[in-house]
Design a protein around this motif. Sequence first.
Motif, PDB file in Angstrom:
ATOM      1  N   CYS A   1       0.833  -1.210   0.000  1.00 58.96           N
ATOM      2  CA  CYS A   1       0.000   0.000   0.000  1.00 58.96           C
ATOM      3  C   CYS A   1       0.863   1.254   0.000  1.00 58.96           C
ATOM      4  N   VAL A   2       1.829   1.311   0.904  1.00 60.96           N
ATOM      5  CA  VAL A   2       2.678   2.496   1.009  1.00 60.96           C
ATOM      6  C   VAL A   2       3.464   2.707  -0.285  1.00 60.96           C
ATOM      7  N   SER A   3       3.981   1.612  -0.864  1.00 61.97           N
ATOM      8  CA  SER A   3       4.749   1.739  -2.112  1.00 61.97           C
ATOM      9  C   SER A   3       3.861   2.207  -3.257  1.00 61.97           C
ATOM     10  N   PHE A   4       2.648   1.675  -3.376  1.00 64.00           N
ATOM     11  CA  PHE A   4       1.738   2.076  -4.443  1.00 64.00           C
ATOM     12  C   PHE A   4       1.312   3.541  -4.288  1.00 64.00           C
ATOM     13  N   LEU A   5       1.097   3.977  -3.041  1.00 65.91           N
ATOM     14  CA  LEU A   5       0.754   5.379  -2.807  1.00 65.91           C
ATOM     15  C   LEU A   5       1.903   6.289  -3.226  1.00 65.91           C
TER      16      LEU A   5
ATOM     17  N   PHE B   1      -0.051  10.666  -5.640  1.00 65.73           N
ATOM     18  CA  PHE B   1      -1.287  11.336  -5.264  1.00 65.73           C
ATOM     19  C   PHE B   1      -1.352  11.596  -3.759  1.00 65.73           C
ATOM     20  N   GLY B   2      -0.236  11.394  -3.053  1.00 69.78           N
ATOM     21  CA  GLY B   2      -0.225  11.561  -1.610  1.00 69.78           C
ATOM     22  C   GLY B   2      -0.273  10.222  -0.906  1.00 69.78           C
ATOM     23  N   VAL B   3       0.280  10.173   0.302  1.00 69.27           N
ATOM     24  CA  VAL B   3       0.338   8.926   1.062  1.00 69.27           C
ATOM     25  C   VAL B   3      -0.487   9.053   2.338  1.00 69.27           C
ATOM     26  N   ASP B   4      -0.544   7.972   3.115  1.00 67.77           N
ATOM     27  CA  ASP B   4      -1.272   7.988   4.387  1.00 67.77           C
ATOM     28  C   ASP B   4      -0.565   8.936   5.366  1.00 67.77           C
ATOM     29  N   PRO B   5      -1.256   9.405   6.406  1.00 70.17           N
ATOM     30  CA  PRO B   5      -0.693  10.422   7.308  1.00 70.17           C
ATOM     31  C   PRO B   5       0.668  10.064   7.917  1.00 70.17           C
ATOM     32  N   PHE B   6       0.807   8.871   8.480  1.00 70.10           N
ATOM     33  CA  PHE B   6       2.071   8.494   9.130  1.00 70.10           C
ATOM     34  C   PHE B   6       3.214   8.444   8.117  1.00 70.10           C
ATOM     35  N   SER B   7       2.938   7.885   6.942  1.00 73.33           N
ATOM     36  CA  SER B   7       3.952   7.839   5.883  1.00 73.33           C
ATOM     37  C   SER B   7       4.296   9.242   5.403  1.00 73.33           C
ATOM     38  N   ALA B   8       3.311  10.152   5.406  1.00 67.91           N
ATOM     39  CA  ALA B   8       3.557  11.531   4.984  1.00 67.91           C
ATOM     40  C   ALA B   8       4.611  12.181   5.866  1.00 67.91           C
ATOM     41  N   MET B   9       4.467  11.996   7.175  1.00 67.61           N
ATOM     42  CA  MET B   9       5.458  12.552   8.091  1.00 67.61           C
ATOM     43  C   MET B   9       6.833  11.935   7.851  1.00 67.61           C
ATOM     44  N   ASN B  10       6.875  10.621   7.735  1.00 66.21           N
ATOM     45  CA  ASN B  10       8.159   9.931   7.599  1.00 66.21           C
ATOM     46  C   ASN B  10       8.830  10.213   6.256  1.00 66.21           C
ATOM     47  N   LEU B  11       8.037  10.353   5.197  1.00 64.83           N
ATOM     48  CA  LEU B  11       8.608  10.717   3.894  1.00 64.83           C
ATOM     49  C   LEU B  11       9.167  12.135   3.921  1.00 64.83           C
TER      50      LEU B  11
ATOM     51  N   TRP C   1      14.268   5.559   8.460  1.00 63.64           N
ATOM     52  CA  TRP C   1      13.694   6.590   9.336  1.00 63.64           C
ATOM     53  C   TRP C   1      12.418   6.086   9.998  1.00 63.64           C
ATOM     54  N   GLN C   2      11.570   5.386   9.238  1.00 66.34           N
ATOM     55  CA  GLN C   2      10.318   4.882   9.815  1.00 66.34           C
ATOM     56  C   GLN C   2      10.603   3.878  10.926  1.00 66.34           C
ATOM     57  N   LEU C   3      11.641   3.054  10.745  1.00 68.31           N
ATOM     58  CA  LEU C   3      12.011   2.089  11.782  1.00 68.31           C
ATOM     59  C   LEU C   3      12.417   2.816  13.062  1.00 68.31           C
TER      60      LEU C   3
ATOM     61  N   GLY D   1       3.434  -9.248  15.823  1.00 73.89           N
ATOM     62  CA  GLY D   1       3.086  -8.446  14.651  1.00 73.89           C
ATOM     63  C   GLY D   1       3.550  -7.013  14.760  1.00 73.89           C
ATOM     64  N   THR D   2       3.618  -6.486  15.981  1.00 69.57           N
ATOM     65  CA  THR D   2       4.088  -5.117  16.195  1.00 69.57           C
ATOM     66  C   THR D   2       5.523  -4.963  15.710  1.00 69.57           C
ATOM     67  N   ILE D   3       6.379  -5.897  16.135  1.00 66.25           N
ATOM     68  CA  ILE D   3       7.800  -5.837  15.783  1.00 66.25           C
ATOM     69  C   ILE D   3       7.996  -6.031  14.281  1.00 66.25           C
ATOM     70  N   ILE D   4       7.315  -7.025  13.726  1.00 65.42           N
ATOM     71  CA  ILE D   4       7.467  -7.301  12.292  1.00 65.42           C
ATOM     72  C   ILE D   4       6.975  -6.116  11.463  1.00 65.42           C
ATOM     73  N   ASN D   5       5.871  -5.519  11.892  1.00 64.18           N
ATOM     74  CA  ASN D   5       5.339  -4.346  11.183  1.00 64.18           C
ATOM     75  C   ASN D   5       6.333  -3.197  11.193  1.00 64.18           C
ATOM     76  N   MET D   6       6.859  -2.861  12.363  1.00 63.93           N
ATOM     77  CA  MET D   6       7.724  -1.692  12.478  1.00 63.93           C
ATOM     78  C   MET D   6       9.045  -1.873  11.742  1.00 63.93           C
ATOM     79  N   VAL D   7       9.484  -3.117  11.571  1.00 59.59           N
ATOM     80  CA  VAL D   7      10.756  -3.377  10.898  1.00 59.59           C
ATOM     81  C   VAL D   7      10.591  -3.449   9.384  1.00 59.59           C
ATOM     82  N   PHE D   8       9.521  -4.113   8.921  1.00 58.97           N
ATOM     83  CA  PHE D   8       9.468  -4.482   7.514  1.00 58.97           C
ATOM     84  C   PHE D   8       8.629  -3.589   6.601  1.00 58.97           C
ATOM     85  N   VAL D   9       7.595  -2.921   7.100  1.00 59.84           N
ATOM     86  CA  VAL D   9       6.710  -2.155   6.211  1.00 59.84           C
ATOM     87  C   VAL D   9       7.482  -1.108   5.407  1.00 59.84           C
ATOM     88  N   GLY D  10       8.299  -0.320   6.086  1.00 57.37           N
ATOM     89  CA  GLY D  10       9.055   0.727   5.401  1.00 57.37           C
ATOM     90  C   GLY D  10      10.024   0.177   4.370  1.00 57.37           C
TER      91      GLY D  10
END
Length: 209
Positions: free
Chosen positions: A20-24, A29-39, A52-54, A75-84
Motif C-alpha cells: 500500500c505504502v509503495s503504491f501510494l 497522489f499523496g500517502v497515508d498520514p504516518f507515511s507523509a510525516m516519515n517521507l 527513518w520509519q524504523l 506483529g508489532t515488531i514485524i510491522n515496524m521493521v518491515f513495512v518501510g
Amino acid sequence: MTKTKRISGMVLGIFFIGLCVSFLRLSQFGVDPFSAMNLGISGFIGWSFGTWQLLVNAIILVVVFFQARSCIGTGTIINMVFVGYIADFICYVANDVVQIQMNLPLRIIALLLAQLMASMGVALYMVADMGIAPYDSVAIIIEKLTHQKIPFHKARILSDVVVVIIGIIFAIASGAGIWSVVGIGTIINACFNGPLIQFFKTKLERFYL
C-alpha cells in the motif's frame, strides 16, 4: 483460529500494508498520514524512508511499552521493521530497475490498488490479533492519558493531523513540496479505509473461523 492461520494472516497483512505504502508513493497522489510525516522528514535529512520509519517506530514503541503494553505483539515488531523496507524495495524496483513510466492511468491504478491493499492488510492484521503497529497505538494512549476525554476516533484524527502537518513542513523545507507527501490519496485513505477495513474484517473472520 489456529496459530498457523494467525501467523500467515499477520505476515500477509503486513506485506499488503508495505505494498500500500509503495503504491501510494508511486501514484504521486499523496500517502497515508504516518507515511507523509516519515517521507517528509526522511527526505529532509537524506535517510531512506524505511530506516527513518524504523527509528520513529522504535521511539513510539518505548512509549507504548509503558502506556499500552497490551498492544504489543509479534506483529508489532514485524510491522515496524518491515513495512518501510518493503515499500522502499518495491519503489526501487519500479523506479530504478524496471523504470516504469508512471503516466496518469498507471498512477490511478496504483492509487486504487493502494487503497485495496491498505484495507485488506489492516483487516488481516486485526483478525490475526498478534499486536498492532506502534503508530496505531498512539490514539489508544491519548485516550488513556486524557481519561477518555478525547475518545479513540478523535484521538486518531488528532494524531493524523499532527503528523501530516509535520510531514508538510519537512517536505517544503527539503524542497520536495507539499504534494510529495499529501494529496487526493491521503484524503481517499482517510475516508474509505475505515469502512473497507470493516468489510474485509467481517469476510476474513468468517473465513478464519
